[in-house]
Design a protein around this motif. Sequence first.
Motif, PDB file in Angstrom:
ATOM      1  N   ARG A   1     -19.000  14.919  24.910  1.00  0.00           N
ATOM      2  CA  ARG A   1     -18.122  13.933  25.536  1.00  0.00           C
ATOM      3  C   ARG A   1     -16.782  13.808  24.816  1.00  0.00           C
ATOM      4  NH1 ARG A   1     -20.349   9.746  28.867  1.00  0.00           N
ATOM      5  NH2 ARG A   1     -22.427  10.316  29.604  1.00  0.00           N
ATOM      6  N   GLY A   2     -16.773  14.057  23.524  1.00  0.00           N
ATOM      7  CA  GLY A   2     -15.528  13.915  22.775  1.00  0.00           C
ATOM      8  C   GLY A   2     -15.691  14.410  21.353  1.00  0.00           C
ATOM      9  N   GLY A   3     -14.570  14.593  20.696  1.00  0.00           N
ATOM     10  CA  GLY A   3     -14.562  14.977  19.292  1.00  0.00           C
ATOM     11  C   GLY A   3     -13.634  14.062  18.531  1.00  0.00           C
ATOM     12  N   LYS A   4     -14.184  13.207  17.692  1.00  0.00           N
ATOM     13  CA  LYS A   4     -13.388  12.233  16.954  1.00  0.00           C
ATOM     14  C   LYS A   4     -12.939  12.844  15.630  1.00  0.00           C
ATOM     15  CE  LYS A   4     -13.606   7.325  15.667  1.00  0.00           C
ATOM     16  NZ  LYS A   4     -14.537   6.159  15.586  1.00  0.00           N
ATOM     17  N   ILE A   5     -11.647  12.789  15.376  1.00  0.00           N
ATOM     18  CA  ILE A   5     -11.054  13.382  14.174  1.00  0.00           C
ATOM     19  C   ILE A   5     -10.679  12.275  13.204  1.00  0.00           C
ATOM     20  CG2 ILE A   5      -9.184  14.800  13.267  1.00  0.00           C
ATOM     21  CD1 ILE A   5      -8.933  16.020  16.087  1.00  0.00           C
ATOM     22  N   MET A   6     -11.156  12.395  11.954  1.00  0.00           N
ATOM     23  CA  MET A   6     -10.809  11.416  10.924  1.00  0.00           C
ATOM     24  C   MET A   6     -10.631  12.122   9.588  1.00  0.00           C
ATOM     25  SD  MET A   6     -12.988   7.952  11.742  1.00  0.00           S
ATOM     26  CE  MET A   6     -14.607   8.683  11.921  1.00  0.00           C
ATOM     27  N   LYS A   7      -9.774  11.569   8.769  1.00  0.00           N
ATOM     28  CA  LYS A   7      -9.540  12.149   7.447  1.00  0.00           C
ATOM     29  C   LYS A   7     -10.024  11.195   6.368  1.00  0.00           C
ATOM     30  CE  LYS A   7      -6.123  14.454   4.519  1.00  0.00           C
ATOM     31  NZ  LYS A   7      -4.735  14.946   4.380  1.00  0.00           N
ATOM     32  N   TYR A   8     -10.750  11.757   5.388  1.00  0.00           N
ATOM     33  CA  TYR A   8     -11.302  10.986   4.282  1.00  0.00           C
ATOM     34  C   TYR A   8     -10.730  11.481   2.957  1.00  0.00           C
ATOM     35  CZ  TYR A   8     -14.794   9.296   7.605  1.00  0.00           C
ATOM     36  OH  TYR A   8     -15.419   8.721   8.680  1.00  0.00           O
ATOM     37  N   ASN A   9     -10.840  10.627   1.939  1.00  0.00           N
ATOM     38  CA  ASN A   9     -10.500  11.016   0.580  1.00  0.00           C
ATOM     39  C   ASN A   9     -11.708  11.730  -0.012  1.00  0.00           C
ATOM     40  OD1 ASN A   9     -10.445  10.684  -2.439  1.00  0.00           O
ATOM     41  ND2 ASN A   9      -8.484   9.721  -1.992  1.00  0.00           N
ATOM     42  N   SER A  10     -11.524  12.938  -0.527  1.00  0.00           N
ATOM     43  CA  SER A  10     -12.648  13.743  -1.005  1.00  0.00           C
ATOM     44  C   SER A  10     -13.290  13.186  -2.265  1.00  0.00           C
ATOM     45  CB  SER A  10     -12.190  15.184  -1.268  1.00  0.00           C
ATOM     46  OG  SER A  10     -11.201  15.220  -2.290  1.00  0.00           O
ATOM     47  N   ILE A  11     -12.605  12.283  -2.965  1.00  0.00           N
ATOM     48  CA  ILE A  11     -13.141  11.706  -4.200  1.00  0.00           C
ATOM     49  C   ILE A  11     -13.860  10.386  -3.925  1.00  0.00           C
ATOM     50  CG2 ILE A  11     -12.562  10.790  -6.479  1.00  0.00           C
ATOM     51  CD1 ILE A  11     -10.203  12.719  -6.533  1.00  0.00           C
ATOM     52  N   THR A  12     -13.202   9.501  -3.195  1.00  0.00           N
ATOM     53  CA  THR A  12     -13.781   8.172  -2.946  1.00  0.00           C
ATOM     54  C   THR A  12     -14.661   8.124  -1.701  1.00  0.00           C
ATOM     55  OG1 THR A  12     -11.899   7.438  -1.610  1.00  0.00           O
ATOM     56  CG2 THR A  12     -11.748   7.115  -4.001  1.00  0.00           C
ATOM     57  N   GLY A  13     -14.438   9.049  -0.775  1.00  0.00           N
ATOM     58  CA  GLY A  13     -15.167   9.010   0.486  1.00  0.00           C
ATOM     59  C   GLY A  13     -14.616   7.989   1.455  1.00  0.00           C
ATOM     60  N   LYS A  14     -13.508   7.329   1.094  1.00  0.00           N
ATOM     61  CA  LYS A  14     -12.905   6.324   1.967  1.00  0.00           C
ATOM     62  C   LYS A  14     -11.985   6.993   2.982  1.00  0.00           C
ATOM     63  CE  LYS A  14     -14.506   2.649  -0.227  1.00  0.00           C
ATOM     64  NZ  LYS A  14     -15.393   1.628   0.407  1.00  0.00           N
ATOM     65  N   ARG A  15     -11.795   6.346   4.126  1.00  0.00           N
ATOM     66  CA  ARG A  15     -10.874   6.854   5.129  1.00  0.00           C
ATOM     67  C   ARG A  15      -9.444   6.792   4.633  1.00  0.00           C
ATOM     68  NH1 ARG A  15     -12.040   3.824  10.090  1.00  0.00           N
ATOM     69  NH2 ARG A  15      -9.800   3.955  10.314  1.00  0.00           N
ATOM     70  N   VAL A  16      -8.640   7.763   5.023  1.00  0.00           N
ATOM     71  CA  VAL A  16      -7.219   7.772   4.682  1.00  0.00           C
ATOM     72  C   VAL A  16      -6.481   6.940   5.725  1.00  0.00           C
ATOM     73  CG1 VAL A  16      -5.164   9.194   4.366  1.00  0.00           C
ATOM     74  CG2 VAL A  16      -7.397  10.039   3.578  1.00  0.00           C
ATOM     75  N   LYS A  17      -5.890   5.833   5.293  1.00  0.00           N
ATOM     76  CA  LYS A  17      -5.222   4.917   6.215  1.00  0.00           C
ATOM     77  C   LYS A  17      -3.730   4.783   5.945  1.00  0.00           C
ATOM     78  CE  LYS A  17      -9.398   2.176   6.966  1.00  0.00           C
ATOM     79  NZ  LYS A  17      -9.996   0.807   6.953  1.00  0.00           N
ATOM     80  N   GLU A  18      -3.246   5.471   4.926  1.00  0.00           N
ATOM     81  CA  GLU A  18      -1.832   5.427   4.594  1.00  0.00           C
ATOM     82  C   GLU A  18      -1.247   6.837   4.590  1.00  0.00           C
ATOM     83  OE1 GLU A  18      -0.206   2.719   4.387  1.00  0.00           O
ATOM     84  OE2 GLU A  18      -1.873   1.293   4.308  1.00  0.00           O
ATOM     85  N   PRO A  19      -0.029   7.045   5.052  1.00  0.00           N
ATOM     86  CA  PRO A  19       0.897   6.020   5.567  1.00  0.00           C
ATOM     87  C   PRO A  19       0.561   5.566   6.990  1.00  0.00           C
ATOM     88  CG  PRO A  19       1.899   8.180   5.742  1.00  0.00           C
ATOM     89  CD  PRO A  19       0.595   8.385   5.026  1.00  0.00           C
ATOM     90  N   PHE A  20      -0.516   6.128   7.551  1.00  0.00           N
ATOM     91  CA  PHE A  20      -0.987   5.673   8.856  1.00  0.00           C
ATOM     92  C   PHE A  20      -2.486   5.934   8.930  1.00  0.00           C
ATOM     93  CE2 PHE A  20       0.259  10.093   9.238  1.00  0.00           C
ATOM     94  CZ  PHE A  20      -0.799  10.681   9.934  1.00  0.00           C
TER      95      PHE A  20
END
Length: 287
Positions: free
Chosen positions: A141-160
Amino acid sequence: MKKNYKYSLDTSSKKFVCSNCNKKTFVKFIDNETQQYLNHIDGRCDRESKCGYFKKPSGNTISTICNTNCNTTVIQTTYHNQNLLQRYANCKQQSNFIIYLHKHFTQQDVLRVVKKYHICTTNYWYGATLFWQIDDLNRIRGGKIMKYNSITGKRVKEPFNHVSWMHKQLKLPNFVLQQCLFGLHLINTISKSDTICIVESEKTAIIMSLLIPDFLWLATGSKTGFKEEILAPVRKYKIIAYPDKTEFSKWNATTQLLNKKGFQIECSQLLENFDIEDGGDLVDFLV
């Protein structure tokens, strides 16, 4: 009776800057007759916990009321080609999220969960992760693309906020995205006596499947994804829902309504009782 309103929230992946929090997470209302966006103040911010802005347009009247005798146009869901699974699974570059998993789990377990959930890598952003939404009939149905920090595992939210969709990367015209639970294809591997655990984020579902593999872990993909049309395929299963901290009241209210319709959901209040940040999830609590 089906009600068609004059205005509705845009269902595409396009986002605008929210006038309340100044983040590019704002979904505008559109005029269903002209298909044009309304003003910059009528809409909803996707940052439900940290912003919560939601303003409905005035005069949103019902333009058409149809019954079974009306001629209506049914919008058909668009599905991705199955070949994309293999194409993006063969990417030589590992995503930041998979690199993070390798730091905390065995190679064998990571490879197992990557294959199980069809976790892929895309170059939309360097090191970005691709989470396929595959339904119970194995349709993509879809492919969701997200970027994470490889060290913390947190999502990258900056600068967007790094969140997008595969149909946007492939520039597919007129793609109709109708989402399903992340991991839904896996209900074909369990029995009706098994328990399904539902969380919000794809990352949490993956990590919890590594920590507690006895249950099937699925994700709604958003706070608003915990609703009947998304949960319908798992109606006959015993479900434990784990809302993020501060979201219990909303998910529990939905739980009460759905259980009256034949669902078997237990909404856990676990995270409300521990000292983790608002919006925190099971991974924040356990890891």
